[in-house]
Write a protein that holds these residues in place. Structure first.
Motif, short mmCIF file in Angstrom:
data_model
loop_
_atom_site.label_atom_id
_atom_site.label_comp_id
_atom_site.label_asym_id
_atom_site.label_seq_id
_atom_site.Cartn_x
_atom_site.Cartn_y
_atom_site.Cartn_z
N SER A 63 0.80 -1.23 0.00
CA SER A 63 0.00 0.00 0.00
C SER A 63 0.83 1.28 0.00
CB SER A 63 -0.92 0.01 1.22
OG SER A 63 -0.16 -0.01 2.41
N VAL A 64 2.14 1.16 -0.20
CA VAL A 64 3.00 2.35 -0.23
C VAL A 64 2.75 3.09 -1.54
CG1 VAL A 64 5.39 3.14 -0.34
CG2 VAL A 64 4.75 1.35 1.25
N GLU A 65 2.42 4.39 -1.42
CA GLU A 65 2.13 5.18 -2.62
C GLU A 65 3.42 5.67 -3.28
OE1 GLU A 65 0.52 6.37 0.36
OE2 GLU A 65 -1.21 5.11 0.02
N SER A 66 4.30 6.26 -2.49
CA SER A 66 5.51 6.81 -3.09
C SER A 66 6.64 6.86 -2.07
CB SER A 66 5.26 8.21 -3.64
OG SER A 66 5.00 9.10 -2.58
N ILE A 67 7.82 6.73 -2.59
CA ILE A 67 9.04 6.86 -1.79
C ILE A 67 9.98 7.71 -2.62
CG2 ILE A 67 11.03 5.66 -0.81
CD1 ILE A 67 9.27 3.24 -0.40
N ARG A 68 10.68 8.62 -2.00
CA ARG A 68 11.62 9.46 -2.72
C ARG A 68 13.03 9.20 -2.22
NH1 ARG A 68 13.79 13.34 0.35
NH2 ARG A 68 12.62 13.99 2.16
N THR A 69 13.98 9.38 -3.09
CA THR A 69 15.38 9.31 -2.70
C THR A 69 15.96 10.71 -2.83
OG1 THR A 69 16.05 8.75 -4.95
CG2 THR A 69 15.68 6.92 -3.46
N ASP A 70 16.83 11.06 -1.91
CA ASP A 70 17.48 12.36 -1.97
C ASP A 70 18.56 12.34 -3.03
OD1 ASP A 70 15.90 13.40 0.02
OD2 ASP A 70 17.35 13.07 1.61
N ARG A 71 18.88 13.51 -3.55
CA ARG A 71 19.96 13.60 -4.53
C ARG A 71 21.29 13.37 -3.82
NH1 ARG A 71 22.71 18.35 -4.48
NH2 ARG A 71 21.85 19.97 -3.16
N ILE A 72 22.30 13.04 -4.56
CA ILE A 72 23.61 12.78 -3.99
C ILE A 72 24.24 14.09 -3.55
CG2 ILE A 72 25.95 12.06 -4.57
CD1 ILE A 72 24.82 9.79 -6.04
N THR A 73 24.73 14.08 -2.35
CA THR A 73 25.47 15.22 -1.82
C THR A 73 26.74 14.71 -1.18
OG1 THR A 73 24.27 15.13 0.26
CG2 THR A 73 23.43 16.64 -1.40
N VAL A 74 27.74 15.53 -1.18
CA VAL A 74 29.00 15.17 -0.54
C VAL A 74 29.10 15.99 0.74
CG1 VAL A 74 31.51 15.16 -0.78
CG2 VAL A 74 30.06 14.71 -2.78
N MET A 75 29.17 15.27 1.87
CA MET A 75 29.28 15.95 3.15
C MET A 75 29.95 15.04 4.15
SD MET A 75 25.39 15.73 4.69
CE MET A 75 24.61 16.53 3.33
N LYS A 76 30.43 15.63 5.21
CA LYS A 76 31.04 14.87 6.28
C LYS A 76 29.94 14.19 7.07
CE LYS A 76 35.00 17.89 6.66
NZ LYS A 76 35.75 18.82 7.47
#
Length: 167
Positions: A63-76
Motif C-alpha cells: 500500500s505504499v504510494e511513493s518513496i523518494r530518494t534524496d539527490r547525492i550530496t558530498v558531506m562529512k
C-alpha cells in the motif's frame, strides 16, 4: 621574495592539473574528477537502486504510494547526522568500491509508516516525541535492508564485481 617566479612560470604552475599516479589510482578528492565523473556515475547508480528499492519495499508493504530518494550530496558524516531526524535507521553496507562503505538511511517517519502498514495499519501519524525504535521496527528494518542487498549489487554491477555485505 618577489621576483622569484616569472609571471609565465606562476601561471604555468597554477594551470597544471594533477595527473593520475603511476599505479593507476585517481585522486578522488579532486573536485573536477568528482564533478565530471564520480557524481554522475553515483547518480545513475542511486537512480537504479532507488527504483529497485521502491519495488522491494512494495513487496513488503503493497500500500505504499511513493518513496523518494534524496539527490547525492558530498558531506562529512557529522554534517549528515545533523540533517537526519532522530531516531533514524542507518545501515552500513561494506564491500563497496572506492574503499568506502555505503550508508542507507531511513527516516523515522518512513520506518513508522512502513511498520504500521506492514502490520495492517493505515500509516497514520507516529509519535514524533519517540527517541528510539521499537523491537519490531528494528527487526523489520533489518529484514528490509537484508532484502535490499541484491538490489545494491545489481545497481553497482557496472562498477563492482563482488556482492556487498551488511555490517
Amino acid at each position: 621574495m618577489s621576483g622569484v617566479l616569472d609571471p609565465e612560470e606562476l601561471e604555468a604552475l597554477m594551470d597544471e592539473e594533477p595527473k593520475a599516479s603511476d599505479d593507476g589510482k585517481y585522486n578522488l578528492a579532486r573536485q573536477d574528477y568528482a564533478v565530471q565523473r564520480l557524481i554522475p556515475t553515483l547518480s545513475l547508480i542511486q537512480s537504479q537502486f532507488g527504483n529497485a528499492a521502491v519495488e522491494r519495499v512494495r513487496e513488503f508493504v503493497s500500500s505504499v504510494e511513493s518513496i523518494r530518494t534524496d539527490r547525492i550530496t558530498v558531506m562529512k558524516f557529522d554534517e549528515l547526522q545533523n540533517t537526519l531526524p532522530a531516531p533514524c535507521s542507518i545501515s552500513l553496507i561494506s564491500g563497496m568500491p572506492l574503499s568506502s562503505d555505503l550508508l542507507i538511511a531511513f527516516e523515522s517517519e518512513l520506518v513508522f509508516n512502513l511498520v504500521d502498514r506492514y502490520f495492517g495499519g493505515h500509516g497514520g501519524e507516529a509519535d514524533a516525541a519517540r527517541e528510539q525504535f521499537s523491537t519490531s521496527e528494528i527487526s523489520f528494518m533489518e529484514i528490509l535492508v537484508g532484502a535490499l542487498l541484491p538490489d545494491i549489487a545489481v545497481a553497482w554491477k557496472s562498477v563492482m564485481t563482488s556482492a556487498p555485505a551488511w555490517t
